[in-house]
Design a protein around this motif. Sequence first.
Motif, short mmCIF file in Angstrom:
data_model
loop_
_atom_site.label_atom_id
_atom_site.label_comp_id
_atom_site.label_asym_id
_atom_site.label_seq_id
_atom_site.Cartn_x
_atom_site.Cartn_y
_atom_site.Cartn_z
N LEU A 110 -1.08 -9.56 3.03
CA LEU A 110 -1.15 -10.04 1.64
C LEU A 110 0.24 -10.10 1.02
O LEU A 110 0.40 -10.02 -0.18
N GLY A 111 1.26 -10.24 1.88
CA GLY A 111 2.63 -10.20 1.40
C GLY A 111 2.98 -11.31 0.43
O GLY A 111 3.96 -11.21 -0.30
N ARG A 112 2.19 -12.36 0.41
CA ARG A 112 2.49 -13.48 -0.49
C ARG A 112 2.34 -13.10 -1.96
O ARG A 112 2.71 -13.86 -2.84
N LEU A 113 1.81 -11.91 -2.23
CA LEU A 113 1.66 -11.48 -3.62
C LEU A 113 2.97 -10.93 -4.18
O LEU A 113 3.03 -10.50 -5.32
N ALA A 114 4.02 -10.93 -3.34
CA ALA A 114 5.37 -10.57 -3.79
C ALA A 114 5.45 -9.14 -4.29
O ALA A 114 6.11 -8.83 -5.28
N VAL A 115 4.80 -8.21 -3.60
CA VAL A 115 4.94 -6.79 -3.88
C VAL A 115 5.11 -6.09 -2.55
O VAL A 115 4.77 -6.62 -1.49
N ARG A 116 5.61 -4.87 -2.57
CA ARG A 116 5.81 -4.11 -1.34
C ARG A 116 4.46 -3.71 -0.75
O ARG A 116 3.47 -3.57 -1.45
N GLN A 117 4.43 -3.46 0.57
CA GLN A 117 3.20 -3.16 1.26
C GLN A 117 2.50 -1.95 0.65
O GLN A 117 1.30 -1.96 0.43
N GLY A 118 3.24 -0.88 0.40
CA GLY A 118 2.62 0.33 -0.14
C GLY A 118 1.94 0.07 -1.47
O GLY A 118 0.85 0.55 -1.73
N GLU A 119 2.59 -0.71 -2.34
CA GLU A 119 2.01 -1.01 -3.64
C GLU A 119 0.73 -1.83 -3.49
O GLU A 119 -0.25 -1.58 -4.18
N THR A 120 0.76 -2.81 -2.59
CA THR A 120 -0.43 -3.63 -2.38
C THR A 120 -1.57 -2.78 -1.85
O THR A 120 -2.70 -2.88 -2.31
N ALA A 121 -1.31 -1.93 -0.87
CA ALA A 121 -2.35 -1.09 -0.29
C ALA A 121 -2.95 -0.18 -1.35
O ALA A 121 -4.18 -0.04 -1.44
N GLU A 122 -2.12 0.44 -2.16
CA GLU A 122 -2.62 1.34 -3.19
C GLU A 122 -3.46 0.57 -4.21
O GLU A 122 -4.48 1.07 -4.68
N ARG A 123 -3.04 -0.63 -4.56
CA ARG A 123 -3.78 -1.43 -5.54
C ARG A 123 -5.16 -1.80 -5.00
O ARG A 123 -6.16 -1.72 -5.70
N VAL A 124 -5.21 -2.23 -3.74
CA VAL A 124 -6.48 -2.62 -3.14
C VAL A 124 -7.41 -1.42 -3.05
O VAL A 124 -8.60 -1.51 -3.39
N LEU A 125 -6.89 -0.30 -2.59
CA LEU A 125 -7.70 0.91 -2.49
C LEU A 125 -8.24 1.33 -3.85
O LEU A 125 -9.42 1.65 -3.99
N ALA A 126 -7.36 1.33 -4.84
CA ALA A 126 -7.77 1.74 -6.18
C ALA A 126 -8.81 0.79 -6.76
O ALA A 126 -9.74 1.21 -7.46
N HIS A 127 -8.67 -0.50 -6.47
CA HIS A 127 -9.61 -1.50 -6.98
C HIS A 127 -11.03 -1.21 -6.50
O HIS A 127 -11.97 -1.16 -7.30
N TYR A 128 -11.19 -0.98 -5.22
CA TYR A 128 -12.53 -0.74 -4.69
C TYR A 128 -13.04 0.66 -5.05
O TYR A 128 -14.21 0.84 -5.35
N HIS A 129 -12.15 1.63 -5.02
CA HIS A 129 -12.57 2.99 -5.35
C HIS A 129 -13.06 3.07 -6.79
O HIS A 129 -14.05 3.75 -7.09
N ALA A 130 -12.38 2.36 -7.71
CA ALA A 130 -12.79 2.37 -9.11
C ALA A 130 -14.16 1.76 -9.31
O ALA A 130 -14.86 2.07 -10.28
N ARG A 131 -14.58 0.90 -8.39
CA ARG A 131 -15.89 0.28 -8.47
C ARG A 131 -16.92 0.99 -7.61
O ARG A 131 -18.01 0.48 -7.38
N GLY A 132 -16.55 2.18 -7.11
CA GLY A 132 -17.49 2.98 -6.35
C GLY A 132 -17.73 2.49 -4.93
O GLY A 132 -18.79 2.76 -4.35
N ILE A 133 -16.77 1.77 -4.36
CA ILE A 133 -16.91 1.22 -3.02
C ILE A 133 -15.87 1.85 -2.10
O ILE A 133 -14.66 1.69 -2.32
N ASP A 134 -16.33 2.55 -1.07
CA ASP A 134 -15.42 3.21 -0.14
C ASP A 134 -15.23 2.42 1.15
O ASP A 134 -14.22 2.58 1.83
N GLY A 135 -16.19 1.62 1.53
CA GLY A 135 -16.09 0.79 2.71
C GLY A 135 -16.94 -0.45 2.53
O GLY A 135 -18.00 -0.38 1.90
N ALA A 136 -16.50 -1.59 3.08
CA ALA A 136 -17.24 -2.83 2.81
C ALA A 136 -16.88 -3.91 3.82
O ALA A 136 -15.92 -3.79 4.59
N MET A 137 -17.68 -4.96 3.80
CA MET A 137 -17.37 -6.22 4.46
C MET A 137 -17.36 -7.30 3.38
O MET A 137 -18.21 -7.30 2.50
N VAL A 138 -16.40 -8.21 3.46
CA VAL A 138 -16.31 -9.32 2.52
C VAL A 138 -16.21 -10.61 3.32
O VAL A 138 -15.30 -10.76 4.14
N ALA A 139 -17.15 -11.52 3.10
CA ALA A 139 -17.20 -12.77 3.86
C ALA A 139 -17.17 -13.97 2.92
O ALA A 139 -17.64 -13.88 1.77
#
Length: 206
Positions: A110-139
């Motif tokens: 997801l590097g095209r979002l112009a942020v460092r890898q660690g920041e992107t990973a933390e943002r994605v994790l926080a996004h799903y965790h805040a919505r009560g989702i710990d694991g998922a599939m997205v199609a």
Amino acid sequence: ESTRRIQESFKLDDVAHALLATAREMFEGDVAELVLFGTDGQTARRLRMSDETQSDEKPAPAWREEQLDPREGVWARVAAEGRGVLVHDALAGHGTNRSLSRWTNLAGQLGRLAVRQGETAERVLAHYHARGIDGAMVAPLRVDDVVVGTLLVGNRRGSMSDWSSADLTLLEALDNHAGVALQNSRQADELAHQRDELERRATHDS
């Protein structure tokens, strides 16, 4: 049997609810979410079904309008690549280091979002965790090879293992069947709305 339930429905709400119920049943997920992208490319409609929303004492889940943000979740990657993504359980106690490593790899893609890898990973994790989702599939949901939305199944019930790539392939197959039904129902709803509007104007003019 799984796709027959969807194909027999006609109204958008009926098709969407049938799809979410089928996805939760097939993959033993506590949560299922359907996102339909708006034609403007900036907005979307989201419908969520879970054990909480399925209570007899609560009304049926309703659509929620929202703004699309490519920095939230993995919908942007799914839409751009036209293929599903496995969101592994990175916040539960088991397999934390393994899952965090997977999320770091996802961040790189997801590097095209112009942020460092660690920041992107933390943002994605926080996004799903805040919505009560710990694991998922997205199609992706496709109509004529165009991605018009996404389907998520989250929080696998009664299992300590993650969903596999084979599960994701099956979810994508379900989406392929559902995409046409959803598009037809959207068009039917639009025609019904136009008819009602014409009838309202005719009554007003008379």
